[in-house]
Write a protein that holds these residues in place. Structure first.
Motif, PDB file in Angstrom:
ATOM      1  N   MET A   7     118.402  -0.463 -49.343  1.00 51.75           N
ATOM      2  CA  MET A   7     118.614  -0.005 -47.970  1.00 51.75           C
ATOM      3  C   MET A   7     117.611   1.040 -47.536  1.00 51.75           C
ATOM      4  O   MET A   7     117.074   1.780 -48.356  1.00 51.75           O
ATOM      5  N   LYS A   8     117.429   1.094 -46.227  1.00 54.39           N
ATOM      6  CA  LYS A   8     116.713   2.212 -45.630  1.00 54.39           C
ATOM      7  C   LYS A   8     117.672   3.387 -45.558  1.00 54.39           C
ATOM      8  O   LYS A   8     118.879   3.190 -45.372  1.00 54.39           O
ATOM      9  N   GLU A  11     119.974   3.255 -42.575  1.00 54.09           N
ATOM     10  CA  GLU A  11     121.057   2.274 -42.687  1.00 54.09           C
ATOM     11  C   GLU A  11     122.146   2.768 -43.624  1.00 54.09           C
ATOM     12  O   GLU A  11     123.332   2.525 -43.388  1.00 54.09           O
ATOM     13  N   THR A  31     112.962   7.491 -32.336  1.00 57.56           N
ATOM     14  CA  THR A  31     112.266   7.368 -33.605  1.00 57.56           C
ATOM     15  C   THR A  31     112.270   8.743 -34.276  1.00 57.56           C
ATOM     16  O   THR A  31     112.084   9.746 -33.568  1.00 57.56           O
ATOM     17  N   PRO A  32     112.464   8.898 -35.591  1.00 53.17           N
ATOM     18  CA  PRO A  32     112.581   7.837 -36.608  1.00 53.17           C
ATOM     19  C   PRO A  32     114.003   7.622 -37.132  1.00 53.17           C
ATOM     20  O   PRO A  32     114.194   7.424 -38.306  1.00 53.17           O
ATOM     21  N   GLU A  35     117.055   2.940 -36.676  1.00 50.63           N
ATOM     22  CA  GLU A  35     117.765   1.933 -37.486  1.00 50.63           C
ATOM     23  C   GLU A  35     119.239   2.259 -37.638  1.00 50.63           C
ATOM     24  O   GLU A  35     120.061   1.371 -37.822  1.00 50.63           O
ATOM     25  N   ALA A  38     120.787   0.995 -34.572  1.00 58.83           N
ATOM     26  CA  ALA A  38     120.681  -0.464 -34.583  1.00 58.83           C
ATOM     27  C   ALA A  38     121.718  -1.067 -35.536  1.00 58.83           C
ATOM     28  O   ALA A  38     122.368  -2.070 -35.228  1.00 58.83           O
ATOM     29  N   TYR A  39     121.876  -0.433 -36.692  1.00 61.33           N
ATOM     30  CA  TYR A  39     122.838  -0.901 -37.692  1.00 61.33           C
ATOM     31  C   TYR A  39     124.259  -0.802 -37.138  1.00 61.33           C
ATOM     32  O   TYR A  39     125.055  -1.735 -37.254  1.00 61.33           O
ATOM     33  N   SER A  41     125.116  -0.828 -34.065  1.00 62.35           N
ATOM     34  CA  SER A  41     125.316  -1.772 -32.958  1.00 62.35           C
ATOM     35  C   SER A  41     125.664  -3.158 -33.486  1.00 62.35           C
ATOM     36  O   SER A  41     126.343  -3.935 -32.828  1.00 62.35           O
ATOM     37  N   LYS A  42     125.163  -3.479 -34.697  1.00 61.93           N
ATOM     38  CA  LYS A  42     125.484  -4.799 -35.276  1.00 61.93           C
ATOM     39  C   LYS A  42     126.843  -4.791 -35.969  1.00 61.93           C
ATOM     40  O   LYS A  42     127.573  -5.773 -35.928  1.00 61.93           O
ATOM     41  N   GLN A 175     113.415   6.530 -43.328  1.00 55.59           N
ATOM     42  CA  GLN A 175     112.685   5.264 -43.293  1.00 55.59           C
ATOM     43  C   GLN A 175     112.511   4.606 -44.653  1.00 55.59           C
ATOM     44  O   GLN A 175     112.329   3.403 -44.741  1.00 55.59           O
TER      45      GLN A 175
END
Lengths: 352, 223
Positions: A7-8, A11, A31-32, A35, A38-39, A41-42, A175
């Motif tokens: 994993m990042k 995340e 940024t940064p 993710e 984004a994670y 949101s999914k 990251q």
């Protein structure tokens, strides 16, 4: 513990938060740390949680304030300029004695600065940040595994002491990708009798508030809060000691700076220099006692930071300026190399 | 190198879920083509992630004779996702092998749209779907297929093969890789595309049993 995944850092924070029972995320992309959002949101829509991209950082932190008042686990995340925007809301959350998690994946500043890693929000994170007398519990991960573990811990500590907690990461830890064992999903059952959840006509209604117009009343709230801070300072200091027992030179570094410093300490040892590393995992509360104890035997300290020198003040205070404290730093998104830290160690070795 | 493929299409595109290892594969694949004696250029058109990019390996690649085209602001502190005009050249002139490193997920694939007509017209390309089954959002064939579909929906090109890049970073064991073969085969069955390579860090040479192994020589720096 479950199976390892790759994993990042960003995340890992998101997934660990979900597994710690967080079902409410409010944020605004930057940024940064993107993710993380984004994670969320999914994942959130699939598990009945809330992911909401607010119209600004200011509205996001006030949504956090609202959910925190209801006693639910809630978080927001951003990077330096965005966290600055959140400071007013963080002060209100602290002033209302609410638990919440704020993640700062730091980038270079001041101003819009850059997008590369930094630790220059140390003062903001550890000394208050917003207005008024308050503290956050501030945890500093140095690996993707710790991004997950400390997220989980941050929620627990925030609930336990009714204070907002901050995960103070940086662009690199956010990251980079590493294998991680995610914590098991846990069911959280923290008693929150203060939460605004509806009285059911059975009790007096709770009020979430930070406004106290009577000065004696406000003073009392501040005194009470600082009693809790005292407990946190007594019980929740966390740090890693590495080769410090016989160390002449103690390097102090957190997060990504600590990883670089560890390499430098190893190389110094190979070259016959007695160097060691103290890695604060909580920077508030700061490991004052550990450093004070080491100052009895160590000859000098080096603060390694991705800033112009902020934590160095806490190092000096912790040891009461009884030993020389040097600064080894890069700023603006640059990371010191192990060689730069080693040079610093050698220079101090020659000077003492 | 243990590759059955001997004839390489002129353009090779690497797409996949973010963090699947696209950049690492693109960099190594460009080097691999160069070592076959081909004239090759690598283009980084990742508009999504401003950290850890193929530009990180620019020096090593250039030393070995691989051309590198990257975003004007890659690895600077400017977060401006613009595309370099040289990519058009790389896609349009047909005398050089082109390896394209595309950004993660469907968002990254959007950047491909403007180049796709040329690639389609020439019709001499491979578009690889890179998958790491140890990534939490692509733990199985079904979820990987979902990402594949999202990427194809965002760009007008179709995948031609799968690269199983399953790994756990530095601690990857041969068994970790072998365990994912079944998932890769299932993805192959569901997508009707071949598993073209199983990529493995060169340090694990001769320890992994899989067909069409692709060894990764260059690795990203880790602190």
């Amino acid at each position: 513990m479950s199976e390892k995944v790759l994993m990042k850092g960003n995340e890992a924070i998101a997934e660990a938060a979900i597994r710690a029972g967080c079902r409410h995320y409010f944020g605004y992309p930057i940024t940064p740390q993107t993710e993380l959002a984004a994670y969320m949101s999914k994942r959130m829509p699939k598990i009945g949680g809330v992911f909401l991209q607010a119209e600004s950082e200011i509205s996001a932190i006030n949504m956090v304030y609202g959910v925190a008042g209801s006693g639910k686990r809630v978080m927001t995340s951003s990077s330096s300029p965005g966290v600055s925007l959140k400071q007013e809301g963080i002060s209100y959350i602290a002033g209302s004695d609410l638990p919440a998690l704020i993640v700062n994946v730091q980038r270079g500043g001041p101003g819009l600065g850059g997008i590369q890693p930094s630790q220059s929000d140390y003062f903001q994170a550890t000394k208050g940040g917003g207005h008024g007398d308050y503290h956050l519990i501030v945890l500093t991960p140095a690996s993707v595994q710790e991004m997950a573990d400390l997220t989980s811990l941050a929620f627990d500590l925030a609930d336990k002491y009714r204070v907002p907690a901050m995960l103070l990461a940086d662009g690199t830890t956010g990251q980079m990708m590493e294998p991680v064992e995610l914590p098991e999903e846990k069911t959280v059952s923290v008693d929150k009798p203060w939460a605004v959840t509806g009285t059911g006509m059975k009790r007096k209604h709770n009020i979430i508030n930070s406004l106290y117009l009577q000065p004696d009343e406000l003073e009392k709230m501040n005194f009470e809060r600082f009693e809790r801070y005292k407990l946190i300072e007594e019980n929740e200091v966390r740090y890693e000691s590495y080769l410090t027992e016989d160390a002449d030179i103690v390097v102090v570094a957190f997060g990504i700076a600590a990883r670089v410093s560890k390499n430098a300490v190893n190389e110094a040892r190979r070259q016959g220099i007695k160097a060691g590393l103290v890695r604060p995992i909580t920077v508030w509360p700061f490991p004052k006692k550990a450093l004070a104890d080491l100052s009895k035997t160590a000859k000098g300290f080096i603060s390694v930071e991705l800033s112009m020198g902020q934590m160095i003040d806490d190092v000096r205070l912790a040891i009461n300026c009884s030993r020389p404290v040097a600064l080894c730093n890069r700023a603006g998104g640059m990371i010191p190399s192990p060689d730069e830290v080693l040079d610093s160690i050698k220079k101090m070795q020659e000077g003492i | 190198m243990n590759c059955k493929t001997t004839i390489f299409p002129r353009v090779t595109l690497f797409c996949g879920h973010y963090g699947s290892g696209k950049t690492n594969l693109a960099v190594n694949y460009a080097l691999f083509l160069r070592e076959k004696g081909l004239r090759v250029s690598l283009a980084d058109i990742d508009i999504v992630n401003p950290y850890f990019r193929s530009k990180d390996s620019e020096k090593e690649l250039k030393e070995k004779g691989v051309g590198v085209v990257s975003l004007p602001f890659a690895n600077s502190s400017v977060d401006l996702p613009s595309l370099p005009s040289e990519v058009y050249g790389l896609v349009q002139r047909r005398d050089i092998y082109a390896v394209l490193d595309i950004g993660g997920d469907e968002r990254g694939a959007l950047a491909l749209g403007r180049f796709a007509p040329y690639i389609k017209e020439e019709n001499n390309y491979d578009m690889f779907f890179v998958v790491n089954f140890y990534r939490p959002l692509t733990p199985d064939a079904k979820s990987a297929l979902e990402v594949m579909g999202e990427i194809e929906a965002a760009c007008p090109l179709r995948f031609t093969g799968i690269i199983n890049n399953s790994n756990l970073g530095e601690i990857t064991s041969p068994e970790d890789i072998e365990k994912t073969a079944g998932k890769a085969e299932e993805l192959s069955r569901l997508s009707r595309l071949p598993v073209r390579y199983t990529s493995v860090n060169e340090t694990l040479k001769n320890t992994v049993s899989a067909e069409n192994l692709f060894y990764l020589k260059l690795q990203k720096k880790v602190f």
